[in-house]
Design a protein around this motif. Structure first.
Motif, PDB file in Angstrom:
ATOM      1  N   MET A  38     -64.436  37.201  74.408  1.00 41.27           N
ATOM      2  CA  MET A  38     -65.623  38.030  74.916  1.00 41.27           C
ATOM      3  C   MET A  38     -66.168  37.046  73.373  1.00 41.27           C
ATOM      4  O   MET A  38     -68.034  37.518  73.405  1.00 41.27           O
ATOM      5  CB  MET A  38     -65.772  39.464  74.611  1.00 41.27           C
ATOM      6  N   SER A  39     -66.161  36.030  72.684  1.00 42.77           N
ATOM      7  CA  SER A  39     -66.395  35.901  71.387  1.00 42.77           C
ATOM      8  C   SER A  39     -66.296  34.403  71.176  1.00 42.77           C
ATOM      9  O   SER A  39     -65.640  33.598  71.990  1.00 42.77           O
ATOM     10  CB  SER A  39     -65.916  35.968  70.086  1.00 42.77           C
ATOM     11  N   PRO A  40     -67.659  33.565  71.308  1.00 46.63           N
ATOM     12  CA  PRO A  40     -68.071  32.259  71.277  1.00 46.63           C
ATOM     13  C   PRO A  40     -67.345  31.678  70.377  1.00 46.63           C
ATOM     14  O   PRO A  40     -65.858  30.025  70.341  1.00 46.63           O
ATOM     15  CB  PRO A  40     -68.716  31.610  71.155  1.00 46.63           C
ATOM     16  N   GLY A  41     -66.602  31.667  68.918  1.00 42.17           N
ATOM     17  CA  GLY A  41     -65.318  31.550  67.463  1.00 42.17           C
ATOM     18  C   GLY A  41     -63.954  31.177  68.920  1.00 42.17           C
ATOM     19  O   GLY A  41     -63.467  32.393  69.855  1.00 42.17           O
ATOM     20  N   ASP A  42     -62.987  30.726  67.981  1.00 40.98           N
ATOM     21  CA  ASP A  42     -61.836  30.801  68.577  1.00 40.98           C
ATOM     22  C   ASP A  42     -61.044  32.024  67.438  1.00 40.98           C
ATOM     23  O   ASP A  42     -59.895  32.443  69.037  1.00 40.98           O
ATOM     24  CB  ASP A  42     -60.414  29.969  67.891  1.00 40.98           C
ATOM     25  N   ASN A  43     -61.093  32.304  66.966  1.00 41.52           N
ATOM     26  CA  ASN A  43     -60.622  33.999  65.994  1.00 41.52           C
ATOM     27  C   ASN A  43     -61.649  34.891  66.114  1.00 41.52           C
ATOM     28  O   ASN A  43     -61.568  36.181  65.393  1.00 41.52           O
ATOM     29  CB  ASN A  43     -59.985  33.169  64.899  1.00 41.52           C
ATOM     30  N   ASP A  44     -63.185  34.911  66.156  1.00 46.72           N
ATOM     31  CA  ASP A  44     -63.814  35.713  65.664  1.00 46.72           C
ATOM     32  C   ASP A  44     -63.774  36.741  66.221  1.00 46.72           C
ATOM     33  O   ASP A  44     -64.301  38.508  65.670  1.00 46.72           O
ATOM     34  CB  ASP A  44     -65.344  35.335  65.265  1.00 46.72           C
ATOM     35  N   GLY A  45     -63.062  36.987  67.827  1.00 49.47           N
ATOM     36  CA  GLY A  45     -63.046  38.166  68.060  1.00 49.47           C
ATOM     37  C   GLY A  45     -61.662  39.080  68.247  1.00 49.47           C
ATOM     38  O   GLY A  45     -62.053  40.241  68.383  1.00 49.47           O
ATOM     39  N   TYR A  46     -61.055  38.260  67.416  1.00 52.70           N
ATOM     40  CA  TYR A  46     -59.901  39.615  66.735  1.00 52.70           C
ATOM     41  C   TYR A  46     -60.059  40.827  66.320  1.00 52.70           C
ATOM     42  O   TYR A  46     -61.176  40.561  65.646  1.00 52.70           O
ATOM     43  CB  TYR A  46     -58.812  38.123  66.013  1.00 52.70           C
ATOM     44  N   PRO A  47     -59.623  41.465  66.333  1.00 51.19           N
ATOM     45  CA  PRO A  47     -60.308  43.448  65.644  1.00 51.19           C
ATOM     46  C   PRO A  47     -59.658  43.585  64.533  1.00 51.19           C
ATOM     47  O   PRO A  47     -58.460  43.296  64.375  1.00 51.19           O
ATOM     48  CB  PRO A  47     -59.558  44.078  67.238  1.00 51.19           C
ATOM     49  N   ASP A  48     -60.475  44.523  63.977  1.00 47.52           N
ATOM     50  CA  ASP A  48     -59.566  45.288  62.318  1.00 47.52           C
ATOM     51  C   ASP A  48     -58.370  46.024  63.727  1.00 47.52           C
ATOM     52  O   ASP A  48     -59.499  46.461  65.032  1.00 47.52           O
ATOM     53  CB  ASP A  48     -60.041  45.614  61.879  1.00 47.52           C
ATOM     54  N   PRO A  49     -57.813  46.995  63.073  1.00 48.19           N
ATOM     55  CA  PRO A  49     -57.125  48.378  63.831  1.00 48.19           C
ATOM     56  C   PRO A  49     -58.369  49.289  64.068  1.00 48.19           C
ATOM     57  O   PRO A  49     -57.801  49.872  65.851  1.00 48.19           O
ATOM     58  CB  PRO A  49     -56.712  48.604  62.770  1.00 48.19           C
ATOM     59  N   ILE A  50     -60.003  49.237  63.520  1.00 49.70           N
ATOM     60  CA  ILE A  50     -60.236  50.501  64.587  1.00 49.70           C
ATOM     61  C   ILE A  50     -60.846  49.733  64.995  1.00 49.70           C
ATOM     62  O   ILE A  50     -61.250  50.392  66.734  1.00 49.70           O
ATOM     63  CB  ILE A  50     -61.417  50.387  63.004  1.00 49.70           C
ATOM     64  N   MET A  51     -61.514  48.884  66.246  1.00 51.97           N
ATOM     65  CA  MET A  51     -61.753  47.609  66.431  1.00 51.97           C
ATOM     66  C   MET A  51     -60.497  47.807  67.510  1.00 51.97           C
ATOM     67  O   MET A  51     -60.852  47.899  68.993  1.00 51.97           O
ATOM     68  CB  MET A  51     -62.060  46.207  66.416  1.00 51.97           C
ATOM     69  N   LEU A  52     -59.952  47.656  67.517  1.00 55.64           N
ATOM     70  CA  LEU A  52     -58.700  48.034  68.526  1.00 55.64           C
ATOM     71  C   LEU A  52     -58.753  49.191  69.089  1.00 55.64           C
ATOM     72  O   LEU A  52     -58.328  49.431  70.032  1.00 55.64           O
ATOM     73  CB  LEU A  52     -57.517  47.351  68.231  1.00 55.64           C
ATOM     74  N   GLU A  53     -58.057  49.654  68.074  1.00 60.68           N
ATOM     75  CA  GLU A  53     -58.186  51.748  68.758  1.00 60.68           C
ATOM     76  C   GLU A  53     -59.466  51.625  69.990  1.00 60.68           C
ATOM     77  O   GLU A  53     -59.027  52.339  71.049  1.00 60.68           O
ATOM     78  CB  GLU A  53     -58.706  52.089  67.683  1.00 60.68           C
ATOM     79  N   HIS A  54     -60.961  51.764  69.614  1.00 61.28           N
ATOM     80  CA  HIS A  54     -61.757  51.564  70.071  1.00 61.28           C
ATOM     81  C   HIS A  54     -61.722  50.606  71.350  1.00 61.28           C
ATOM     82  O   HIS A  54     -61.877  51.466  72.658  1.00 61.28           O
ATOM     83  CB  HIS A  54     -63.097  51.088  69.571  1.00 61.28           C
ATOM     84  N   PHE A  55     -61.205  49.640  71.369  1.00 62.74           N
ATOM     85  CA  PHE A  55     -61.027  48.743  72.407  1.00 62.74           C
ATOM     86  C   PHE A  55     -59.626  49.611  73.672  1.00 62.74           C
ATOM     87  O   PHE A  55     -60.065  50.006  74.798  1.00 62.74           O
ATOM     88  CB  PHE A  55     -60.066  47.481  72.532  1.00 62.74           C
ATOM     89  N   TYR A  56     -59.351  50.287  73.167  1.00 64.84           N
ATOM     90  CA  TYR A  56     -57.800  51.112  74.073  1.00 64.84           C
ATOM     91  C   TYR A  56     -58.988  52.110  74.849  1.00 64.84           C
ATOM     92  O   TYR A  56     -58.319  52.015  75.111  1.00 64.84           O
ATOM     93  CB  TYR A  56     -56.319  51.236  73.617  1.00 64.84           C
ATOM     94  N   GLU A  57     -59.273  52.939  73.547  1.00 62.10           N
ATOM     95  CA  GLU A  57     -60.180  54.450  74.302  1.00 62.10           C
ATOM     96  C   GLU A  57     -61.103  53.662  75.500  1.00 62.10           C
ATOM     97  O   GLU A  57     -60.786  54.450  77.405  1.00 62.10           O
ATOM     98  CB  GLU A  57     -61.204  54.535  73.149  1.00 62.10           C
ATOM     99  N   GLU A  58     -61.818  52.707  75.368  1.00 61.49           N
ATOM    100  CA  GLU A  58     -62.404  52.063  76.178  1.00 61.49           C
ATOM    101  C   GLU A  58     -61.778  52.033  77.825  1.00 61.49           C
ATOM    102  O   GLU A  58     -62.418  51.610  78.888  1.00 61.49           O
ATOM    103  CB  GLU A  58     -63.595  51.000  75.789  1.00 61.49           C
ATOM    104  N   ALA A  59     -60.498  51.072  77.574  1.00 61.80           N
ATOM    105  CA  ALA A  59     -60.374  50.071  78.122  1.00 61.80           C
ATOM    106  C   ALA A  59     -59.481  52.444  79.189  1.00 61.80           C
ATOM    107  O   ALA A  59     -59.470  51.850  80.474  1.00 61.80           O
ATOM    108  CB  ALA A  59     -58.742  49.889  77.495  1.00 61.80           C
ATOM    109  N   LYS A  60     -59.547  52.840  78.982  1.00 57.38           N
ATOM    110  CA  LYS A  60     -58.740  54.329  79.495  1.00 57.38           C
ATOM    111  C   LYS A  60     -59.781  55.029  80.635  1.00 57.38           C
ATOM    112  O   LYS A  60     -59.841  55.512  80.816  1.00 57.38           O
ATOM    113  CB  LYS A  60     -58.800  55.619  77.997  1.00 57.38           C
TER     114      LYS A  60
END
Ligand code: CKP
Ligand code: MG
Length: 318
Positions: free
Chosen positions: A295-317
């Motif tokens: 979802m990001s143009p750079g190669d590593n800029d879309g990698y999450p911190d723990p909070i972003m990862l948690e949000h991603f899992y929540e939204e995926a549910k």
């Protein structure tokens, strides 16, 4: 003390801002930090693990940019050597509506390609459990003894190798040597994570189960083979178990750029392993971070911190 070490070439990436325009015609680019192994270092660090990164850049503006970018991401640059004789590697990437860009390198003979065995001397491996390397390293190195010494050093220190084949025909003189060198390196790895296409090219097999079997047959060191299946997810194979386990991927509606997704997968998988998660949980995290990466143009800029990862899992549910 570091929990993971990676070694490979960092690149300055110029990503085009003009969708549907070829690299030949493009005039506007954004500059990023790229390179498979540094991508993994960035992602695993962002998830609060300590990673050592080993490489070399030129004494030039792009080398300075890379060093700063790595420091800004809280990665130690003690093992990033500044080479006065050779330049920093560059990569260019087009922008497409499908998210699958054209890439082009100016990296032959770079500072990283000229890394010598000495670069490994000062690396402290005591207490380290994992090293992540990819098939790009043997493709770029002028001196193949660096790989031999690295593998020896890791073996002596009981450090397990995680290996992503990352096939890049553009950096090899021919396909045969790419396959043979990468296969040799895969044999040293406890964990191998090819994409399905890479697995087919390397083993000549078609099905994930057959591909995994080949990796197990060729080396007693290999214990886990994870085959990446793109958006549908990944299959995990453990040595000695009859069947693989399918771990489904996450749906992404806005694919911007797929480069860096494979490294994002490695970030999730390795960080999960470092945290002692069951392998399926680690693969699920790999799938999640691979999805976030596209979802990001750079190669590593879309990698999450723990909070972003948690949000991603929540939204995926939802
Ligand atoms: O397999 P991935 O798309 O995750 O790899 C991306 C990286 O190192 C990218 O950052 C680029 O610099 C490279 O692979 C490469 O050398 O192609
Ligand atoms: Mg890859």
């Amino acid at each position: 003390m570091a929990e993971l070490i990676t070694i490979g070439e960092p690149l300055v990436l110029f990503a085009s801002n003009e969708e549907g325009v070829s690299l030949e015609q493009a005039t506007s680019f954004t500059k990023y930090l790229a390179g498979a192994e540094v991508n993994v270092a960035v992602g695993v660090t962002r998830l609060n693990h300590k990673v050592d990164y080993v490489s070399a850049v030129g004494n030039d503006p792009f080398g300075k940019f890379i060093k700063q970018a790595i420091e800004d991401r809280n990665i130690d640059t003690a093992h990033l050597y500044i080479d006065n004789n050779y330049p920093t590697g560059c990569m260019f990437k087009s922008k497409t509506s499908t998210g699958d860009p054209t890439t082009f390198y100016l990296r032959r003979g770079s500072a990283a390609a000229h890394m010598s065995e000495d670069i490994l001397d000062s690396i402290e491996l005591k207490g380290l459990k994992w090293a992540h390397i990819t098939g790009i390293l043997p493709g770029i190195l002028e001196n193949s003894k660096v790989i031999n010494k690295l593998v020896d050093k890791l073996k002596k220190a009981n450090v397990s190798i995680s290996f992503d084949p990352n096939l890049r025909p553009a950096i090899w003189s021919n396909e045969e040597s790419m396959i043979s060198k990468i296969t040799d390196l895969a044999k040293e790895a406890r964990l191998v994570m090819p994409g399905i296409k890479e697995g087919k090219i390397l083993t000549g097999e078609k099905e994930p189960g057959e591909i995994a079997e080949k990796f197990f047959d060729q080396s007693s060191i290999t214990e886990i083979v994870v085959i990446k299946l793109g958006p549908s997810g990944a299959m995990v194979f453990n040595r000695g178990q009859d069947k693989g386990i399918m771990v489904s991927g996450f749906k992404v509606n806005n694919v911007v750029d797929t480069v860096g997704a494979g490294d994002g997968f490695a970030v999730g998988l390795l960080s999960g392993i470092l945290e002692g998660k069951p392998i399926e949980e680690a693969v699920k995290r790999g799938n999640a971070i691979g999805a976030m990466a596209v979802m990001s143009p750079g190669d590593n800029d879309g990698y999450p911190d723990p909070i972003m990862l948690e949000h991603f899992y929540e939204e995926a549910k939802e």
